[in-house]
Write a protein that holds these residues in place. Structure first.
Motif, short mmCIF file in Angstrom:
data_model
loop_
_atom_site.label_atom_id
_atom_site.label_comp_id
_atom_site.label_asym_id
_atom_site.label_seq_id
_atom_site.Cartn_x
_atom_site.Cartn_y
_atom_site.Cartn_z
N ILE A 149 0.82 -1.22 0.00
CA ILE A 149 0.00 0.00 0.00
C ILE A 149 0.85 1.27 0.00
CG2 ILE A 149 -1.94 -1.14 1.13
CD1 ILE A 149 -1.25 0.47 3.67
N GLN A 150 2.16 1.11 0.18
CA GLN A 150 3.03 2.30 0.22
C GLN A 150 3.90 2.45 -1.03
OE1 GLN A 150 5.06 1.62 3.93
NE2 GLN A 150 3.31 2.23 5.15
N THR A 151 3.83 1.51 -1.96
CA THR A 151 4.67 1.60 -3.14
C THR A 151 3.82 1.85 -4.38
OG1 THR A 151 4.63 -0.82 -3.39
CG2 THR A 151 6.50 0.12 -2.21
N LEU A 152 4.45 2.48 -5.36
CA LEU A 152 3.79 2.76 -6.63
C LEU A 152 3.63 1.47 -7.42
CD1 LEU A 152 5.53 6.02 -7.84
CD2 LEU A 152 3.11 5.73 -7.35
N PRO A 153 2.64 1.33 -8.18
CA PRO A 153 1.47 2.19 -8.38
C PRO A 153 0.31 1.84 -7.44
CG PRO A 153 1.45 0.49 -10.04
CD PRO A 153 2.68 0.26 -9.21
N SER A 154 0.46 0.77 -6.66
CA SER A 154 -0.67 0.32 -5.82
C SER A 154 -1.01 1.33 -4.72
CB SER A 154 -0.40 -1.06 -5.23
OG SER A 154 0.80 -1.06 -4.51
N ASN A 155 -0.06 2.19 -4.35
CA ASN A 155 -0.36 3.19 -3.31
C ASN A 155 -1.43 4.17 -3.78
OD1 ASN A 155 1.32 4.62 -5.05
ND2 ASN A 155 2.27 5.77 -3.38
N VAL A 156 -1.53 4.40 -5.06
CA VAL A 156 -2.56 5.30 -5.58
C VAL A 156 -3.94 4.70 -5.33
CG1 VAL A 156 -3.47 6.38 -7.68
CG2 VAL A 156 -1.00 6.24 -7.32
N ILE A 157 -4.07 3.43 -5.66
CA ILE A 157 -5.36 2.76 -5.46
C ILE A 157 -5.64 2.59 -3.97
CG2 ILE A 157 -6.60 0.60 -5.85
CD1 ILE A 157 -4.96 0.40 -8.48
N ALA A 158 -4.61 2.23 -3.21
CA ALA A 158 -4.78 2.07 -1.76
C ALA A 158 -5.23 3.38 -1.11
CB ALA A 158 -3.48 1.59 -1.12
N GLY A 159 -4.67 4.49 -1.56
CA GLY A 159 -5.07 5.79 -1.04
C GLY A 159 -6.50 6.13 -1.39
N MET A 160 -6.90 5.82 -2.61
CA MET A 160 -8.27 6.10 -3.05
C MET A 160 -9.29 5.27 -2.24
SD MET A 160 -7.87 6.44 -7.25
CE MET A 160 -8.69 4.91 -7.44
N LEU A 161 -8.88 4.07 -1.85
CA LEU A 161 -9.79 3.15 -1.16
C LEU A 161 -9.58 3.12 0.36
CD1 LEU A 161 -9.62 0.28 -3.77
CD2 LEU A 161 -11.42 1.99 -3.51
N ASN A 162 -8.79 4.07 0.86
CA ASN A 162 -8.54 4.21 2.30
C ASN A 162 -7.93 2.97 2.96
OD1 ASN A 162 -9.53 6.89 2.36
ND2 ASN A 162 -11.62 6.12 2.50
N TYR A 163 -7.02 2.33 2.28
CA TYR A 163 -6.29 1.23 2.89
C TYR A 163 -5.23 1.85 3.80
CZ TYR A 163 -8.17 -2.53 0.02
OH TYR A 163 -8.99 -3.46 -0.55
N ALA A 164 -5.23 1.45 5.06
CA ALA A 164 -4.30 2.01 6.03
C ALA A 164 -3.28 0.95 6.44
CB ALA A 164 -5.06 2.51 7.25
N PRO A 165 -2.08 1.39 6.83
CA PRO A 165 -1.09 0.42 7.30
C PRO A 165 -1.60 -0.33 8.53
CG PRO A 165 -0.07 2.56 6.95
CD PRO A 165 -1.56 2.74 6.81
N ARG A 166 -1.18 -1.57 8.68
CA ARG A 166 -1.55 -2.39 9.83
C ARG A 166 -0.41 -2.39 10.85
NH1 ARG A 166 -6.09 -5.83 9.36
NH2 ARG A 166 -7.28 -5.01 7.63
N GLU A 167 -0.75 -2.65 12.09
CA GLU A 167 0.24 -2.69 13.17
C GLU A 167 0.86 -4.08 13.23
OE1 GLU A 167 -1.95 -1.88 16.71
OE2 GLU A 167 -2.13 0.25 16.29
N TYR A 168 2.13 -4.11 13.59
CA TYR A 168 2.81 -5.38 13.83
C TYR A 168 2.46 -5.87 15.22
CZ TYR A 168 5.68 -4.43 9.72
OH TYR A 168 6.10 -4.18 8.44
N PHE A 169 2.56 -7.16 15.42
CA PHE A 169 2.37 -7.78 16.73
C PHE A 169 3.76 -7.92 17.32
CE2 PHE A 169 1.53 -11.40 19.60
CZ PHE A 169 0.44 -10.91 20.26
#
Length: 183
Positions: A149-169
């Motif tokens: 979700i942080q790399t091009l080009p998928s970050n553009v789509i992830a941003g449009m669809l409000n995909y947020a980073p997840r937390e590590y355990f």
């Protein structure tokens, strides 16, 4: 006419790229959720073993009430935790409390020789191994998801669809070191 064909081909290619990137994001998101579910299964399994362990220890070390109460409090906190950070903190607290219970077995030879206690200790050790594996798999999956979700080009789509980073355990503090279980 040629311009129209090029335009149609371009729209189809862009649409296919969007579909492939979107499907990749959805697949990774679902994989993160499935990996978290596996951690939850193992944490629940461990929580279910603890009352049996406490009851077994009570019979041999009844005056160790504070230690046993700490285990129960830690178990309850672990069961009510939500999300990776809260679950990790509760997991660390429970691991510390369990170390205290296992240390009791050194002071009570009859407890250390009790087959029920030994079986529960073995089950908990096996479950800890499963938790460690599930944690590693979850964190690897979160890493792939966050990278996607942080790399091009998928970050553009992830941003449009409000995909947020997840937390590590993650383990905190001294829990990052090895857990020693004495038999």
């Amino acid at each position: 006419m040629a311009v129209l064909v090029v335009l149609i081909v371009l729209v189809i290619v862009v649409g296919l790229i969007f579909v492939v990137l979107y499907n990749g994001l959805v697949a990774l998101k679902n994989k993160v959720e499935a990996a978290w579910a596996q951690i939850d299964v193992q944490l629940t399994r461990r929580s279910e073993l603890i009352p049996n362990l406490v009851e077994t220890v009570k019979g041999y070390a009844a005056h160790e009430k504070d230690t046993l109460d700490a285990v129960i409090r830690a178990r309850n906190a672990a069961q009510s935790a939500s999300g990776p950070q809260e679950a990790a903190a509760a997991d660390n607290m429970l691991t510390g409390a369990l170390k205290s219970v296992f240390a009791l077995s050194e002071a009570y030879p009859d407890l250390k020789a009790n087959t029920n206690f030994l079986a529960l200790q073995e089950e908990l050790t096996a479950t800890e191994d499963k938790i460690a594996y599930a944690r590693q798999f979850y964190n690897d999956t979160v890493n792939k998801y966050n990278t996607k979700i942080q790399t091009l080009p998928s970050n553009v789509i992830a941003g449009m669809l409000n995909y947020a980073p997840r937390e590590y355990f993650e383990a905190a503090g001294e829990a990052r070191g090895p857990v020693s279980v004495q038999f």
